[in-house]
Design a protein around this motif. Structure first.
Motif, PDB file in Angstrom:
ATOM      1  N   ALA A  79      16.710 -48.055  -8.154  1.00  0.00           N
ATOM      2  CA  ALA A  79      15.507 -47.288  -7.828  1.00  0.00           C
ATOM      3  C   ALA A  79      15.213 -47.331  -6.333  1.00  0.00           C
ATOM      4  N   ALA A  80      14.404 -46.394  -5.897  1.00  0.00           N
ATOM      5  CA  ALA A  80      13.850 -46.440  -4.543  1.00  0.00           C
ATOM      6  C   ALA A  80      12.623 -47.342  -4.572  1.00  0.00           C
ATOM      7  N   LEU A  81      12.457 -48.163  -3.550  1.00  0.00           N
ATOM      8  CA  LEU A  81      11.323 -49.087  -3.479  1.00  0.00           C
ATOM      9  C   LEU A  81      10.402 -48.667  -2.340  1.00  0.00           C
ATOM     10  N   LEU A  82       9.138 -48.387  -2.676  1.00  0.00           N
ATOM     11  CA  LEU A  82       8.140 -47.980  -1.690  1.00  0.00           C
ATOM     12  C   LEU A  82       6.954 -48.937  -1.724  1.00  0.00           C
ATOM     13  N   LYS A  83       6.140 -48.894  -0.683  1.00  0.00           N
ATOM     14  CA  LYS A  83       4.951 -49.735  -0.616  1.00  0.00           C
ATOM     15  C   LYS A  83       3.751 -48.903  -0.204  1.00  0.00           C
ATOM     16  N   SER A  84       2.577 -49.353  -0.616  1.00  0.00           N
ATOM     17  CA  SER A  84       1.336 -48.745  -0.151  1.00  0.00           C
ATOM     18  C   SER A  84       0.388 -49.861   0.290  1.00  0.00           C
ATOM     19  N   PRO A  85      -0.123 -49.803   1.535  1.00  0.00           N
ATOM     20  CA  PRO A  85       0.147 -48.777   2.536  1.00  0.00           C
ATOM     21  C   PRO A  85       1.602 -48.805   2.993  1.00  0.00           C
ATOM     22  N   PRO A  86       2.133 -47.651   3.418  1.00  0.00           N
ATOM     23  CA  PRO A  86       3.539 -47.574   3.815  1.00  0.00           C
ATOM     24  C   PRO A  86       3.814 -48.357   5.089  1.00  0.00           C
ATOM     25  N   GLN A  87       5.082 -48.644   5.303  1.00  0.00           N
ATOM     26  CA  GLN A  87       5.484 -49.432   6.462  1.00  0.00           C
ATOM     27  C   GLN A  87       5.064 -48.775   7.770  1.00  0.00           C
ATOM     28  N   SER A  88       4.980 -47.457   7.790  1.00  0.00           N
ATOM     29  CA  SER A  88       4.608 -46.756   9.020  1.00  0.00           C
ATOM     30  C   SER A  88       3.196 -47.108   9.490  1.00  0.00           C
TER      31      SER A  88
ATOM     32  N   GLY B 114       3.519 -38.745  -0.831  1.00  0.00           N
ATOM     33  CA  GLY B 114       4.531 -37.823  -0.328  1.00  0.00           C
ATOM     34  C   GLY B 114       5.924 -38.420  -0.421  1.00  0.00           C
ATOM     35  N   GLN B 115       6.031 -39.716  -0.117  1.00  0.00           N
ATOM     36  CA  GLN B 115       7.319 -40.402  -0.230  1.00  0.00           C
ATOM     37  C   GLN B 115       7.766 -40.477  -1.692  1.00  0.00           C
ATOM     38  N   ILE B 116       6.809 -40.748  -2.584  1.00  0.00           N
ATOM     39  CA  ILE B 116       7.131 -40.827  -4.012  1.00  0.00           C
ATOM     40  C   ILE B 116       7.693 -39.494  -4.507  1.00  0.00           C
ATOM     41  N   ALA B 117       7.038 -38.404  -4.148  1.00  0.00           N
ATOM     42  CA  ALA B 117       7.475 -37.083  -4.606  1.00  0.00           C
ATOM     43  C   ALA B 117       8.896 -36.784  -4.147  1.00  0.00           C
ATOM     44  N   ARG B 118       9.180 -37.132  -2.926  1.00  0.00           N
ATOM     45  CA  ARG B 118      10.516 -36.867  -2.386  1.00  0.00           C
ATOM     46  C   ARG B 118      11.575 -37.719  -3.095  1.00  0.00           C
ATOM     47  N   GLU B 119      11.306 -39.026  -3.246  1.00  0.00           N
ATOM     48  CA  GLU B 119      12.295 -39.926  -3.828  1.00  0.00           C
ATOM     49  C   GLU B 119      12.461 -39.724  -5.337  1.00  0.00           C
ATOM     50  N   SER B 120      11.368 -39.405  -6.035  1.00  0.00           N
ATOM     51  CA  SER B 120      11.445 -39.298  -7.498  1.00  0.00           C
ATOM     52  C   SER B 120      12.171 -38.046  -7.965  1.00  0.00           C
TER      53      SER B 120
ATOM     54  N   LYS C  51      15.137 -37.657  -6.994  1.00  0.00           N
ATOM     55  CA  LYS C  51      16.533 -38.096  -6.942  1.00  0.00           C
ATOM     56  C   LYS C  51      16.801 -39.356  -7.756  1.00  0.00           C
ATOM     57  N   THR C  52      15.763 -40.201  -7.927  1.00  0.00           N
ATOM     58  CA  THR C  52      15.986 -41.516  -8.529  1.00  0.00           C
ATOM     59  C   THR C  52      14.663 -42.091  -9.015  1.00  0.00           C
ATOM     60  N   PRO C  53      14.686 -43.082  -9.926  1.00  0.00           N
ATOM     61  CA  PRO C  53      13.431 -43.758 -10.285  1.00  0.00           C
ATOM     62  C   PRO C  53      12.801 -44.393  -9.043  1.00  0.00           C
ATOM     63  N   VAL C  54      11.478 -44.535  -9.071  1.00  0.00           N
ATOM     64  CA  VAL C  54      10.758 -45.082  -7.916  1.00  0.00           C
ATOM     65  C   VAL C  54       9.908 -46.273  -8.356  1.00  0.00           C
ATOM     66  N   ILE C  55      10.020 -47.369  -7.634  1.00  0.00           N
ATOM     67  CA  ILE C  55       9.177 -48.547  -7.817  1.00  0.00           C
ATOM     68  C   ILE C  55       8.232 -48.625  -6.626  1.00  0.00           C
TER      69      ILE C  55
END
Length: 263
Positions: free
Chosen positions: A93-102, A131-137, A139-143
Motif C-alpha cells: 500500500a501507499a502510506l500517507l500522513k495527516s498533516p502531510p510531510q509538506s 488530494g494525495q489519497i485520491a491520487r494514490e488510491s 493505483k493501490t490501497p492507501v494507509i
C-alpha cells in the motif's frame, strides 16, 4: 408598590456552554471556512501564505479511487507507526500522513497560535492529504496515519471544559464528517490501557504538540480525546486492542480489512 420575584431551579442545559463555539471555531466542516481563516492571517502570519500555496497546488476531491483507504488512529504510543509500516509492506500500500510531510516545517509556528488559526491549519492539512489519497488510491490501497478524526477529537476535547460528561452527546452535529472531505473506507482506532501506553512512552523522544503533551499529565483530557474519537460518525472508528504483540495486532487488522474492505 413592590414587585416580587420568584427564583426557581431549572434543569441542566442541553449543551455545555463551551460547546456552542466549537463549530467553525475549533472544528471546521468545510474547506472554504478553514481556507478563509488563513487568508485573513496572511499579513500578520507570513507562513499562512506558504500553507495556502501548498493547498492551491492540490486537488480537493470528495471521493477516493477504486482501491480501499484505511485510516489508523490513536493516541501516541498505541503502535500506529509500527502498524502502518507493516501494513504498507504486507498489502503493498501507499502510506500517507495527516498533516502531510509538506506541512511539517510549519507545525511549530502554528502550534503557538490561538485555537482558531491552529485548527484551520490542521484542517487544511487534511484536505492536502485528501488530494494525495485520491491520487494514490487510483493505483493501490492507501494507509493513512491519522486523518480528520484526530483533528476533530483533539479540538473538541480542548474546547470542552471539565470532564467527559460535558462533551456533546453521541449523535451531535459536532461529530459529523465534513461533506467536502474524502471519506476513508475504514477507520481503525488503536487503544491500549494507560499503564501500557506510559510504559511505551518512557525513553521515547516524541515530537509532540501542546495537546499531545497534555495527555501525559491530564487524565481528564485523555479521556475526553478517547471518547470524542468514539463518537465521530460516518465513518465511525472500529476499536482495535493494540496491547498484544505487533504481529498479533497486524493479524487483527488484516482480518478486519479482509472482512470490511475485501482486501
Amino acid at each position: 408598590m413592590s414587585t416580587r420575584y420568584c427564583v426557581m431551579s431549572t434543569g441542566a442545559p442541553v449543551l455545555h456552554p463551551s460547546v456552542l463555539n466549537i463549530m467553525n471555531n475549533d472544528v471546521f466542516y468545510s474547506f472554504e471556512d478553514a481556507y478563509n481563516v488563513l487568508v485573513e492571517c496572511r499579513d500578520i502570519i507570513p507562513e499562512s501564505k506558504a500553507v495556502l500555496d501548498l493547498v492551491d497546488q492540490r486537488m480537493h476531491p470528495s471521493e477516493s479511487g477504486k482501491f480501499p483507504v484505511i485510516v489508523i488512529e490513536g493516541l501516541d504510543a498505541t503502535g500506529k507507526t509500527t502498524l502502518t509500516e507493516s501494513l504498507k509492506k504486507t498489502v503493498n500500500a501507499a502510506l500517507l500522513k495527516s498533516p502531510p510531510q509538506s506541512l511539517a516545517p510549519l507545525r511549530p509556528r502554528f502550534d503557538c497560535e490561538p485555537p482558531l488559526i491552529r485548527r484551520a491549519f490542521y484542517a487544511l492539512g487534511n484536505y492536502i492529504t485528501a488530494g494525495q489519497i485520491a491520487r494514490e488510491s487510483s493505483k493501490t490501497p492507501v494507509i493513512v496515519d491519522r486523518y480528520w478524526h484526530s483533528t476533530a477529537a483533539y479540538a473538541i476535547a480542548t474546547a470542552v471544559g471539565g470532564g467527559v460528561g460535558n462533551l456533546p452527546a453521541s449523535g451531535s452535529e459536532v461529530y459529523r464528517w465534513p461533506e467536502d472531505l474524502l471519506r476513508p473506507s475504514l477507520v481503525l482506532l488503536l487503544t491500549v490501557n494507560p499503564e501500557e501506553r506510559q510504559r511505551r512512552l518512557r525513553g521515547r523522544g516524541l515530537d509532540q504538540t501542546r495537546e499531545e503533551s497534555e495527555l501525559e499529565v491530564n487524565h481528564l483530557f485523555r479521556k475526553k480525546v478517547e471518547e470524542a474519537y468514539k463518537r465521530i460518525e460516518d465513518p465511525a472508528c472500529v476499536i482495535v486492542d493494540a496491547s498484544p504483540t505487533p504481529d498479533k495486532v497486524l493479524q487483527q487488522v488484516l482480518l478486519l480489512m479482509k472482512n470490511k474492505c475485501h482486501l
